[in-house]
Design an enzyme around this catalytic site. Structure first.
Site, PDB file in Angstrom:
ATOM      1  N   THR A 277       9.874  -0.656  -3.298  1.00  0.00           N
ATOM      2  CA  THR A 277       9.812  -1.321  -2.048  1.00  0.00           C
ATOM      3  C   THR A 277       8.661  -2.507  -1.946  1.00  0.00           C
ATOM      4  O   THR A 277       8.648  -2.882  -1.011  1.00  0.00           O
ATOM      5  CB  THR A 277       9.431  -0.372  -1.085  1.00  0.00           C
ATOM      6  OG1 THR A 277       8.663   0.613  -1.486  1.00  0.00           O
ATOM      7  CG2 THR A 277      10.706   0.608  -0.806  1.00  0.00           C
TER       8      THR A 277
ATOM      9  N   HIS B 100       1.195   1.719  -6.156  1.00  0.00           N
ATOM     10  CA  HIS B 100      -0.300   2.133  -5.679  1.00  0.00           C
ATOM     11  C   HIS B 100      -0.670   3.536  -6.141  1.00  0.00           C
ATOM     12  O   HIS B 100      -0.132   4.165  -6.949  1.00  0.00           O
ATOM     13  CB  HIS B 100      -0.048   1.905  -4.308  1.00  0.00           C
ATOM     14  CG  HIS B 100       0.771   3.025  -3.499  1.00  0.00           C
ATOM     15  ND1 HIS B 100       0.745   4.045  -3.238  1.00  0.00           N
ATOM     16  CD2 HIS B 100       1.902   2.384  -2.781  1.00  0.00           C
ATOM     17  CE1 HIS B 100       1.838   4.509  -2.462  1.00  0.00           C
ATOM     18  NE2 HIS B 100       2.625   3.380  -2.099  1.00  0.00           N
TER      19      HIS B 100
ATOM     20  N   HIS C  69       1.367   6.583  -6.275  1.00  0.00           N
ATOM     21  CA  HIS C  69       2.449   6.858  -7.349  1.00  0.00           C
ATOM     22  C   HIS C  69       1.695   7.573  -8.608  1.00  0.00           C
ATOM     23  O   HIS C  69       2.497   7.844  -9.495  1.00  0.00           O
ATOM     24  CB  HIS C  69       3.105   5.536  -7.816  1.00  0.00           C
ATOM     25  CG  HIS C  69       3.932   4.824  -6.707  1.00  0.00           C
ATOM     26  ND1 HIS C  69       3.386   3.577  -5.994  1.00  0.00           N
ATOM     27  CD2 HIS C  69       5.176   5.277  -6.186  1.00  0.00           C
ATOM     28  CE1 HIS C  69       4.146   3.519  -5.064  1.00  0.00           C
ATOM     29  NE2 HIS C  69       5.236   4.174  -5.192  1.00  0.00           N
TER      30      HIS C  69
ATOM     31  N   LYS D 251      10.060  10.167   6.232  1.00  0.00           N
ATOM     32  CA  LYS D 251       9.988   8.913   6.863  1.00  0.00           C
ATOM     33  C   LYS D 251      10.516   9.221   8.480  1.00  0.00           C
ATOM     34  O   LYS D 251      11.645  10.217   8.600  1.00  0.00           O
ATOM     35  CB  LYS D 251      10.853   7.950   6.166  1.00  0.00           C
ATOM     36  CG  LYS D 251      10.640   7.278   5.025  1.00  0.00           C
ATOM     37  CD  LYS D 251       9.082   6.919   4.785  1.00  0.00           C
ATOM     38  CE  LYS D 251       8.985   6.201   3.348  1.00  0.00           C
ATOM     39  NZ  LYS D 251       9.011   7.337   2.292  1.00  0.00           N
TER      40      LYS D 251
ATOM     41  N   ARG E 147      13.824   2.276   7.153  1.00  0.00           N
ATOM     42  CA  ARG E 147      12.949   1.127   6.646  1.00  0.00           C
ATOM     43  C   ARG E 147      13.634  -0.216   6.436  1.00  0.00           C
ATOM     44  O   ARG E 147      14.971  -0.079   6.538  1.00  0.00           O
ATOM     45  CB  ARG E 147      12.376   1.493   5.193  1.00  0.00           C
ATOM     46  CG  ARG E 147      11.654   2.415   5.025  1.00  0.00           C
ATOM     47  CD  ARG E 147      11.088   2.698   3.629  1.00  0.00           C
ATOM     48  NE  ARG E 147      12.048   3.087   2.840  1.00  0.00           N
ATOM     49  CZ  ARG E 147      11.870   3.752   1.602  1.00  0.00           C
ATOM     50  NH1 ARG E 147      10.697   3.734   1.372  1.00  0.00           N
ATOM     51  NH2 ARG E 147      13.003   3.728   0.780  1.00  0.00           N
TER      52      ARG E 147
ATOM     53  N   GLN F   7      20.937   9.506  -5.032  1.00  0.00           N
ATOM     54  CA  GLN F   7      20.160   9.993  -6.064  1.00  0.00           C
ATOM     55  C   GLN F   7      20.587  10.962  -6.829  1.00  0.00           C
ATOM     56  O   GLN F   7      20.264  11.010  -7.979  1.00  0.00           O
ATOM     57  CB  GLN F   7      18.553  10.240  -5.314  1.00  0.00           C
ATOM     58  CG  GLN F   7      17.547  10.993  -6.130  1.00  0.00           C
ATOM     59  CD  GLN F   7      16.412  11.163  -5.359  1.00  0.00           C
ATOM     60  OE1 GLN F   7      16.132  10.482  -4.545  1.00  0.00           O
ATOM     61  NE2 GLN F   7      15.837  12.047  -6.096  1.00  0.00           N
TER      62      GLN F   7
ATOM     63  N   ASP G 131       8.322  16.605  -1.804  1.00  0.00           N
ATOM     64  CA  ASP G 131       9.183  16.189  -0.861  1.00  0.00           C
ATOM     65  C   ASP G 131      10.351  15.610  -1.091  1.00  0.00           C
ATOM     66  O   ASP G 131      11.409  15.427  -0.509  1.00  0.00           O
ATOM     67  CB  ASP G 131       8.519  15.107   0.241  1.00  0.00           C
ATOM     68  CG  ASP G 131       8.116  13.716  -0.569  1.00  0.00           C
ATOM     69  OD1 ASP G 131       8.067  13.857  -2.146  1.00  0.00           O
ATOM     70  OD2 ASP G 131       8.004  12.475  -0.216  1.00  0.00           O
TER      71      ASP G 131
ATOM     72  N   LYS H 128      -4.909  11.049   4.719  1.00  0.00           N
ATOM     73  CA  LYS H 128      -3.894  10.662   3.696  1.00  0.00           C
ATOM     74  C   LYS H 128      -4.549  10.185   2.540  1.00  0.00           C
ATOM     75  O   LYS H 128      -5.290   9.232   2.485  1.00  0.00           O
ATOM     76  CB  LYS H 128      -2.684   9.805   4.106  1.00  0.00           C
ATOM     77  CG  LYS H 128      -1.630   9.585   3.388  1.00  0.00           C
ATOM     78  CD  LYS H 128      -0.474   8.842   3.913  1.00  0.00           C
ATOM     79  CE  LYS H 128       0.766   8.785   2.831  1.00  0.00           C
ATOM     80  NZ  LYS H 128       1.576   7.881   3.864  1.00  0.00           N
TER      81      LYS H 128
ATOM     82  N   LYS I 232      -4.943   5.905   0.851  1.00  0.00           N
ATOM     83  CA  LYS I 232      -5.051   4.781   2.024  1.00  0.00           C
ATOM     84  C   LYS I 232      -6.622   4.605   2.503  1.00  0.00           C
ATOM     85  O   LYS I 232      -7.298   5.736   2.337  1.00  0.00           O
ATOM     86  CB  LYS I 232      -4.267   5.400   3.340  1.00  0.00           C
ATOM     87  CG  LYS I 232      -2.867   5.539   3.151  1.00  0.00           C
ATOM     88  CD  LYS I 232      -2.178   4.274   3.432  1.00  0.00           C
ATOM     89  CE  LYS I 232      -0.761   4.307   3.461  1.00  0.00           C
ATOM     90  NZ  LYS I 232       0.023   3.259   3.632  1.00  0.00           N
ATOM     91  N   THR I 233      -6.789   3.508   2.715  1.00  0.00           N
ATOM     92  CA  THR I 233      -8.022   3.109   3.427  1.00  0.00           C
ATOM     93  C   THR I 233      -7.992   2.241   4.646  1.00  0.00           C
ATOM     94  O   THR I 233      -6.743   2.115   4.996  1.00  0.00           O
ATOM     95  CB  THR I 233      -8.884   2.404   2.361  1.00  0.00           C
ATOM     96  OG1 THR I 233      -8.312   0.940   2.263  1.00  0.00           O
ATOM     97  CG2 THR I 233      -9.034   3.040   1.003  1.00  0.00           C
TER      98      THR I 233
END
Length: 427
Positions: free
Chosen positions: A38, A43, A46, A80, A84, A173, A194, A229, A232-233
């Site tokens: 995506t 990041h 992953h 989600k 998306r 999948q 998940d 989380k 994340k920043t």
């Protein structure tokens, strides 16, 4: 090295299907993890799955990294709350190429029988018609089975509902697993916790369609000790692409981990062995202020993602802001690296014309820029000896700066007190 035991002591293992350990103990097995294209970079979120494949290969097994050229066109509903946006094929292909390059830094694609392989599910879906898919795949999995999955139930019970596109994701999948099982002898799919529902749909399809046997393993979803989380920043994701997150910012992300998080992260995100980590933990507990774990964690992962040279530069940058490295260090950096170094700190732009004839420091710091809110405050702090520009303390309120004072021909770096830095970019 035992793959499952390695994940256990590192605190990574979440669920494992019965029979999986027996499969892995028989000899080399093939397993895969899927990566969603995506974006044009992975990041730090992953990294758990990247580390899982690294451990899998180190244990003598054959890893497959699946990049979802087809599934990226559908979108995984797991975790989600809303559907998306679908990406165009051109964007997907660009993203796939970037992700492949990043994964090649971590996995060995040329080491004999258990060399890693990269596959793209678009290759087997591009000519698969809708009619053939619902005949060959859809008839084996009931709607009742699909509706029972948490990823589906949560969306159906929410406000946004779920499109048919996302509803079919688990079938798509699941077919990935079937295809790799059929054509690549791939008997194990791995992923985050998940993904359990999607993964077991694949094992079920293999069983119902070909009476085959396949297995599943999931890892813990990483959370920070304070409940926020991971990855994340305030600025968003911490990316592996240096153009999106500079090596300095990447290094600082790990260096700033809390003590509790560092003890968790160093097991998950490095290849350091148990004895080494336990010795570091003891050293850290004896002198927490030295931040032994954070420094080892930041060093290990920054080198593996960005290389030794970028790590050394990140250390120098940290010393520049928080230690005694001189201003000449900025001459070693590109403009993007300088901007990245001062990311999150106040920065201003002025023109070279403003400096041409020289400018009084008070006018510079409280007129052309807002380093100080007022000229009175600027004068007061300069007189008290608390202001530096380019690491040199200002001598008085009458001092004048011009273009000859620029660092790398482009920058001025004011500093209030010991730690309050500002960047002035002169265009």
């Amino acid at each position: 090295m035992n793959f499952v035991e390695e994940l256990r002591w590192r605190g990574m293992l979440h669920d494992i299907m019965p029979g999986t350990e027996d499969l892995l103990n028989k000899g080399m097995a093939s397993g895969y993890i899927g990566y969603d294209p995506t974006a044009d970079s992975l990041h730090v979120g992953h990294l758990t799955q990247i580390m899982t494949l690294i451990h899998f290969q180190r244990a003598g097994h054959k890893p497959y990294a699946l990049v979802g050229g087809a599934t990226g066109m559908v979108g995984d509903p797991s975790g989600k709350s809303a559907e998306r946006n679908l990406l165009s094929e051109d964007v997907l292909q660009h993203n796939l190429a970037c992700i492949k390059e990043q994964l090649s830094k971590f996995l060995n694609f040329d080491c004999g029988a258990n060399s890693a392989e990269m596959v793209n599910n678009y290759d087997w879906f591009k000519d698969f018609s809708f009619l053939h898919f619902i005949r060959d795949v859809g008839k084996h999995i009931t709607v009742n089975y699909m509706m029972a999955k948490d990823s589906v139930k949560n969306r159906l019970n929410g406000d946004t509902g779920m499109s048919f596109t996302e509803f079919t994701y688990q079938l798509v999948q699941g077919y990935d697993f079937y295809y790799l099982w059929k054509h690549h002898n791939c008997s194990l799919q791995m992923g985050g916790s998940d993904q359990w529902g999607n993964i077991v749909t694949g094992t079920e399809l293999i069983r119902r369609k070909d009476a085959g046997e396949a297995f599943a393993l999931t890892t813990q979803l990483i959370k920070k000790a304070d409940g926020t989380k991971f990855g994340k920043t305030e600025g968003g994701n911490i990316w592996l692409d240096p153009a999106k997150t500079s090596p300095y910012q990447f290094f600082q992300f790990w260096l700033n981990a809390s003590d509790a998080d560092a003890k968790n992260f160093i097991r998950i995100f490095t290849l350091l062995d148990k004895e080494t980590i336990e010795a570091m933990e003891a050293e850290h507990d004896a002198a927490p202020h030295l931040r032994v774990l954070q420094k080892a964690l930041a060093k290990d992962i920054t080198i593996r993602v960005h290389g030794e040279a970028e790590y050394e530069k990140a250390v120098k940058a940290s010393e520049f802001l928080f230690g005694n490295t001189g201003i000449e260090f900025l001459n070693e950096l590109t403009h993007n690296e300088v901007v990245g170094l001062f990311d999150g700190l106040p920065n201003f732009q002025i023109s070279k014309a403003d400096l041409e004839a020289g400018v009084n420091v008070v006018d510079l710091l409280a007129g052309l820029t807002q380093v100080f809110p007022s000229k009175g405050e600027a004068k007061k702090m300069i007189t008290a000896g608390g202001v530096s520009v380019n690491k040199a303390k200002l001598t008085g309120v009458e001092q004048v700066l011009n273009n000859e004072n620029l660092v790398a021909g482009r920058y001025l770096v004011p500093q209030k007190g010991k730690k309050n830095y500002f960047l002035i970019v002169v265009e």
